[in-house]
Design a protein around this motif. Structure first.
Motif, PDB file in Angstrom:
ATOM      1  N   SER A   1       6.254  -9.618   8.788  1.00 16.71           N
ATOM      2  CA  SER A   1       6.097  -8.270   8.191  1.00 16.71           C
ATOM      3  C   SER A   1       4.704  -7.751   8.141  1.00 16.71           C
ATOM      4  O   SER A   1       4.411  -6.658   7.899  1.00 16.71           O
ATOM      5  N   LEU A   2       3.766  -8.778   8.090  1.00 16.52           N
ATOM      6  CA  LEU A   2       2.383  -8.339   8.004  1.00 16.52           C
ATOM      7  C   LEU A   2       1.596  -8.122   9.276  1.00 16.52           C
ATOM      8  O   LEU A   2       2.240  -8.845  10.308  1.00 16.52           O
ATOM      9  N   PRO A   3       0.919  -7.339   9.555  1.00 13.83           N
ATOM     10  CA  PRO A   3       0.173  -6.836  10.788  1.00 13.83           C
ATOM     11  C   PRO A   3      -0.668  -8.179  11.251  1.00 13.83           C
ATOM     12  O   PRO A   3      -1.173  -8.867  10.310  1.00 13.83           O
TER      13      PRO A   3
END
Length: 183
Positions: free
Chosen positions: A5-7
């Motif tokens: 979910s983190l870029p």
């Protein structure tokens, strides 16, 4: 383990290498004792895009073997020469390099000082062009005044490497740049 979910982290920004032509690539000013038969001359790495008759008469002093060595450096090459766009028209093909970005020098205003006594006129425009990025500047006119000015005005790392114009880029110059890039 990464969190999907983190870029993703952005790729690192490559170090710039600002490259002058006269002196580093085209040696000049050597004495007859240093070069009794004149400077060595070379043939281009590939066919020139300009007719040989329209090429600069000093191009044969550029060793095309420098092209692959420059291309192998872990940095983004940028022409920082008064040749400006002509570096891509004549020098890049001679070296077997693709067209490179070019520093287009600003017209100085009458009251526009380059940075103080002894500071080269290229110094401030190169710092401006780097815009905080790490950079190497390879030139035959770099001085300690330029190094001090860059240290005071540039937030990134910088190597200002002076090349002896009598000999142009040598193994020792590449070793110094490569060591700095690795550090």
């Amino acid at each position: 383990m990464t969190n999907p979910s983190l870029p993703a982290a952005p790729p690192p920004v490559p170090t710039l290498l600002f490259l002058d032509v006269d002196g580093p690539l085209i040696p000049f000013g050597g004495t007859p004792e240093q070069y009794p038969d004149g400077y060595p001359t070379y043939r281009p790495a590939r066919r020139l895009r300009v007719p040989e008759s329209g090429a600069n008469p000093l191009l044969p002093r550029i060793d095309p073997a420098l092209g692959p060595r420059l291309a192998a450096l872990a940095c983004e090459l940028v022409w920082a020469t008064t040749w400006m766009d002509e570096a891509n028209e004549c020098v890049a093909p001679w070296l077997g390099l693709p067209d490179l970005p070019v520093v287009h020098w600003p017209e100085p205003a009458p009251d526009d000082l380059p940075g103080g006594p002894g500071v080269h006129w290229k110094t401030r425009p190169l710092v401006d062009r780097a815009a905080g990025r790490d950079f190497v500047w390879v030139d035959d006119e770099v001085t300690d005044a330029d190094r001090r000015w860059v240290a005071e005005h540039h937030p990134g790392r910088a190597l200002l490497h002076r090349v002896d114009p009598h000999h142009g880029l040598l193994d020792a110059d590449f070793a110094a740049v490569e060591a700095w890039l690795r550090s």
